[in-house]
Design a protein around this motif. Structure first.
Motif, mmCIF file in Angstrom:
data_model
loop_
_atom_site.group_PDB
_atom_site.id
_atom_site.type_symbol
_atom_site.label_atom_id
_atom_site.label_comp_id
_atom_site.label_asym_id
_atom_site.label_seq_id
_atom_site.Cartn_x
_atom_site.Cartn_y
_atom_site.Cartn_z
ATOM 1 N N GLY A 1 -2.205 14.963 2.748
ATOM 2 C CA GLY A 1 -1.593 13.706 2.337
ATOM 3 C C GLY A 1 -2.355 12.463 2.751
ATOM 4 O O GLY A 1 -1.878 11.350 2.492
ATOM 5 N N VAL A 2 -3.525 12.607 3.377
ATOM 6 C CA VAL A 2 -4.292 11.437 3.803
ATOM 7 C C VAL A 2 -4.856 10.695 2.593
ATOM 8 O O VAL A 2 -4.827 9.459 2.525
ATOM 9 C CB VAL A 2 -5.412 11.859 4.765
ATOM 10 C CG1 VAL A 2 -6.245 10.654 5.184
ATOM 11 C CG2 VAL A 2 -4.833 12.550 5.996
ATOM 12 N N GLY A 3 -5.385 11.437 1.630
ATOM 13 C CA GLY A 3 -5.926 10.793 0.434
ATOM 14 C C GLY A 3 -4.872 10.054 -0.365
ATOM 15 O O GLY A 3 -5.142 8.974 -0.916
ATOM 16 N N GLU A 4 -3.661 10.604 -0.417
ATOM 17 C CA GLU A 4 -2.591 9.920 -1.152
ATOM 18 C C GLU A 4 -2.211 8.605 -0.480
ATOM 19 O O GLU A 4 -1.921 7.612 -1.156
ATOM 20 C CB GLU A 4 -1.375 10.834 -1.239
ATOM 21 C CG GLU A 4 -0.235 10.254 -2.065
ATOM 22 C CD GLU A 4 0.927 11.212 -2.192
ATOM 23 O OE1 GLU A 4 1.938 10.848 -2.811
ATOM 24 O OE2 GLU A 4 0.815 12.341 -1.653
ATOM 25 N N SER A 5 -2.204 8.579 0.850
ATOM 26 C CA SER A 5 -1.901 7.332 1.551
ATOM 27 C C SER A 5 -2.966 6.274 1.277
ATOM 28 O O SER A 5 -2.660 5.080 1.195
ATOM 29 C CB SER A 5 -1.787 7.596 3.050
ATOM 30 O OG SER A 5 -3.024 8.026 3.588
ATOM 31 N N LEU A 6 -4.222 6.696 1.121
ATOM 32 C CA LEU A 6 -5.273 5.746 0.753
ATOM 33 C C LEU A 6 -5.020 5.154 -0.627
ATOM 34 O O LEU A 6 -5.191 3.940 -0.844
ATOM 35 C CB LEU A 6 -6.630 6.443 0.799
ATOM 36 C CG LEU A 6 -7.228 6.743 2.170
ATOM 37 C CD1 LEU A 6 -8.457 7.625 2.024
ATOM 38 C CD2 LEU A 6 -7.579 5.449 2.899
ATOM 39 N N LEU A 7 -4.631 5.997 -1.565
ATOM 40 C CA LEU A 7 -4.351 5.489 -2.917
ATOM 41 C C LEU A 7 -3.152 4.544 -2.911
ATOM 42 O O LEU A 7 -3.148 3.534 -3.631
ATOM 43 C CB LEU A 7 -4.099 6.668 -3.858
ATOM 44 C CG LEU A 7 -5.290 7.597 -4.111
ATOM 45 C CD1 LEU A 7 -4.887 8.738 -5.039
ATOM 46 C CD2 LEU A 7 -6.477 6.836 -4.697
ATOM 47 N N GLU A 8 -2.141 4.851 -2.138
ATOM 48 C CA GLU A 8 -0.974 3.965 -2.073
ATOM 49 C C GLU A 8 -1.344 2.600 -1.509
ATOM 50 O O GLU A 8 -0.874 1.567 -2.001
ATOM 51 C CB GLU A 8 0.111 4.629 -1.216
ATOM 52 C CG GLU A 8 0.730 5.861 -1.842
ATOM 53 C CD GLU A 8 1.755 6.509 -0.935
ATOM 54 O OE1 GLU A 8 1.930 6.005 0.205
ATOM 55 O OE2 GLU A 8 2.392 7.492 -1.351
ATOM 56 N N GLU A 9 -2.177 2.590 -0.479
ATOM 57 C CA GLU A 9 -2.593 1.308 0.084
ATOM 58 C C GLU A 9 -3.467 0.541 -0.898
ATOM 59 O O GLU A 9 -3.372 -0.706 -1.001
ATOM 60 C CB GLU A 9 -3.349 1.546 1.393
ATOM 61 C CG GLU A 9 -3.793 0.290 2.105
ATOM 62 C CD GLU A 9 -2.634 -0.538 2.611
ATOM 63 O OE1 GLU A 9 -2.861 -1.731 2.929
ATOM 64 O OE2 GLU A 9 -1.490 -0.005 2.679
ATOM 65 N N ALA A 10 -4.313 1.248 -1.644
ATOM 66 C CA ALA A 10 -5.138 0.575 -2.648
ATOM 67 C C ALA A 10 -4.278 -0.038 -3.743
ATOM 68 O O ALA A 10 -4.547 -1.162 -4.210
ATOM 69 C CB ALA A 10 -6.145 1.559 -3.240
ATOM 70 N N VAL A 11 -3.242 0.676 -4.155
ATOM 71 C CA VAL A 11 -2.330 0.126 -5.172
ATOM 72 C C VAL A 11 -1.608 -1.103 -4.635
ATOM 73 O O VAL A 11 -1.409 -2.096 -5.352
ATOM 74 C CB VAL A 11 -1.337 1.211 -5.613
ATOM 75 C CG1 VAL A 11 -0.224 0.621 -6.452
ATOM 76 C CG2 VAL A 11 -2.052 2.299 -6.404
ATOM 77 N N ARG A 12 -1.232 -1.078 -3.379
ATOM 78 C CA ARG A 12 -0.552 -2.243 -2.791
ATOM 79 C C ARG A 12 -1.483 -3.455 -2.738
ATOM 80 O O ARG A 12 -1.080 -4.577 -3.083
ATOM 81 C CB ARG A 12 -0.056 -1.890 -1.390
ATOM 82 C CG ARG A 12 0.804 -2.978 -0.746
ATOM 83 C CD ARG A 12 1.002 -2.697 0.735
ATOM 84 N NE ARG A 12 -0.252 -2.799 1.466
ATOM 85 C CZ ARG A 12 -0.775 -3.950 1.866
ATOM 86 N NH1 ARG A 12 -0.184 -5.105 1.581
ATOM 87 N NH2 ARG A 12 -1.914 -3.970 2.540
ATOM 88 N N VAL A 13 -2.723 -3.243 -2.301
ATOM 89 C CA VAL A 13 -3.683 -4.353 -2.222
ATOM 90 C C VAL A 13 -3.981 -4.898 -3.618
ATOM 91 O O VAL A 13 -4.071 -6.120 -3.827
ATOM 92 C CB VAL A 13 -4.974 -3.879 -1.522
ATOM 93 C CG1 VAL A 13 -6.051 -4.957 -1.586
ATOM 94 C CG2 VAL A 13 -4.687 -3.505 -0.069
ATOM 95 N N ALA A 14 -4.112 -3.994 -4.588
ATOM 96 C CA ALA A 14 -4.370 -4.454 -5.956
ATOM 97 C C ALA A 14 -3.191 -5.236 -6.513
ATOM 98 O O ALA A 14 -3.367 -6.216 -7.262
ATOM 99 C CB ALA A 14 -4.680 -3.251 -6.856
ATOM 100 N N GLY A 15 -1.971 -4.834 -6.160
ATOM 101 C CA GLY A 15 -0.803 -5.583 -6.604
ATOM 102 C C GLY A 15 -0.769 -6.981 -6.027
ATOM 103 O O GLY A 15 -0.340 -7.936 -6.691
ATOM 104 N N GLU A 16 -1.223 -7.133 -4.785
ATOM 105 C CA GLU A 16 -1.277 -8.469 -4.194
ATOM 106 C C GLU A 16 -2.330 -9.339 -4.861
ATOM 107 O O GLU A 16 -2.190 -10.577 -4.900
ATOM 108 C CB GLU A 16 -1.565 -8.345 -2.695
ATOM 109 C CG GLU A 16 -0.439 -7.704 -1.900
ATOM 110 C CD GLU A 16 -0.783 -7.580 -0.435
ATOM 111 O OE1 GLU A 16 -1.952 -7.879 -0.082
ATOM 112 O OE2 GLU A 16 0.094 -7.181 0.354
#
Length: 359
Positions: A292-307
């Protein structure tokens, strides 16, 4: 059940009435209760049979000891409700829990503090040494040079690992194994004439195998040169998202922006969303993959992109692991890996992102 038993005196005893010419028989009722047997029968039987006096006395004493009075019927303080416990309950000396006086032992749960009545047994204790020894797992956008260097190094290592993957694909490909077997068979047939040629055949076949391995190493060496190009110039001003496990960075993601997106275009209007967020690198250390480490990276990337206010997030066409050195015939496993990564990013963007909800 009552039974009629005929009692005969022992032959060595004399009859109580010497004038009687014939022996007399005495019928008594024998009951199962010890006290009745001793009281009712013993009084009549003992004068006739002196040897029975000891048994009757024992039964009488046993009956007296087994008789319970109302004072002896004291409820147990452990199994009896507090409202029914008597003040005469016997309390054991310390450290027994029954040593508490009845006035304090019968306190109701309503008088106790809330912390003692609402404590959940499922929650782990805060002072658990095993949980305290575990390092902290954090996912965040790197801002310090040390974190950015650690993330960039992981991306470069993932590119270098492609050399091993493609080398394994070349060595264990069925067509290559069949061709190597055919070559070794031809060499053995050409060189072998007698038992003395076995050493020559063995060394020649070993040389052929070593030459094939050297050729594979040379063909796949392009990934090493490509990994050396993953540097500060390649990174530019892109965002680096890392996962830190204690003091070690175990995952990294490089997030770039298309020409129409990014922070410079964000000020054009409130809520404006132009361009795309581009994932240029995404990797996790080998031993931490599948957790699940890679999925957490994608979630953080989606959050930063949303900002940033972009339209969405996707993988860049020329990301760090997009280089293909071998012909397309050998790159099927790499293409399937990139397709799985794209599906994972799309799934996270649709679940965690809010790109399609804004207007």
């Amino acid at each position: 059940m009552r039974t009629m038993v005929r009692q005969l005196p022992p032959p060595h005893l004399k009859l109580p009435h010497p004038s009687a010419s014939t022996p007399s028989y005495r019928f008594v009722d024998v009951v199962s209760q010890g006290n009745q047997y001793a009281g009712a029968v013993g009084d009549r039987l003992i004068p006739a049979i002196p040897g029975f006096r000891t048994s009757a006395a024992f039964l009488t004493s046993l009956s007296a000891n087994l008789r319970l009075t109302d004072d002896d019927l004291v409820p147990s303080p452990m199994s009896t409700p507090p409202s029914m416990r008597s003040s005469t309950a016997h309390h054991l000396p310390p450290p027994s829990p029954l040593s508490v006086p009845p006035s304090t032992a019968l306190a109701s749960s309503a008088e106790l503090p809330k912390s003692t009545t609402t404590t959940s047994t499922n929650e782990p204790p805060s002072n658990n040494p095993e949980l305290a020894a575990l390092p902290e797992l954090r996912t965040y956008a790197a801002t310090t040079p040390a974190d950015r260097i650690a993330g960039l190094k992981l991306v470069a290592d993932s590119v270098a690992q492609q050399r091993q993957l493609t080398s394994r694909e070349l060595i264990f490909h069925p067509l290559h194994l069949a061709a190597l077997t055919l070559v070794l068979a031809l060499v053995a047939q050409y060189l072998y004439a007698s038992a003395a040629d076995l050493v020559l055949v063995g060394t020649t076949c070993g040389g052929v195998v070593m030459a094939c391995l050297a050729a594979v190493r040379w063909v796949c060496g392009g990934y090493i040169f490509h990994a050396e190009t993953i540097n500060w110039e390649w990174l530019g001003d892109d965002e680096v998202v890392v996962v830190r496990w204690g003091e070690e960075v175990i995952g990294a993601l490089v997030l770039g922006w298309s020409e129409e997106g990014g922070g410079a275009k964000r000020a054009r209007g409130k809520g404006a969303r132009r361009g795309l967020g581009l994932v240029r690198g995404w990797t996790v250390q080998q031993k931490y993959r599948g957790k699940g480490v890679g999925e957490s990276l994608l979630e953080e990337a989606v959050r930063v992109a949303g900002e940033r206010g972009v339209k969405g997030v996707e993988f860049a066409e020329e990301h760090a692991n997009s280089l293909r050195i071998l012909p397309a015939f050998y790159n099927g496993f790499l293409d399937r890996r990139d397709a799985r990564a794209a599906r994972a990013l799309e799934k996270v963007a649709s679940a965690k992102g809010s790109f399609g909800k804004r207007r």
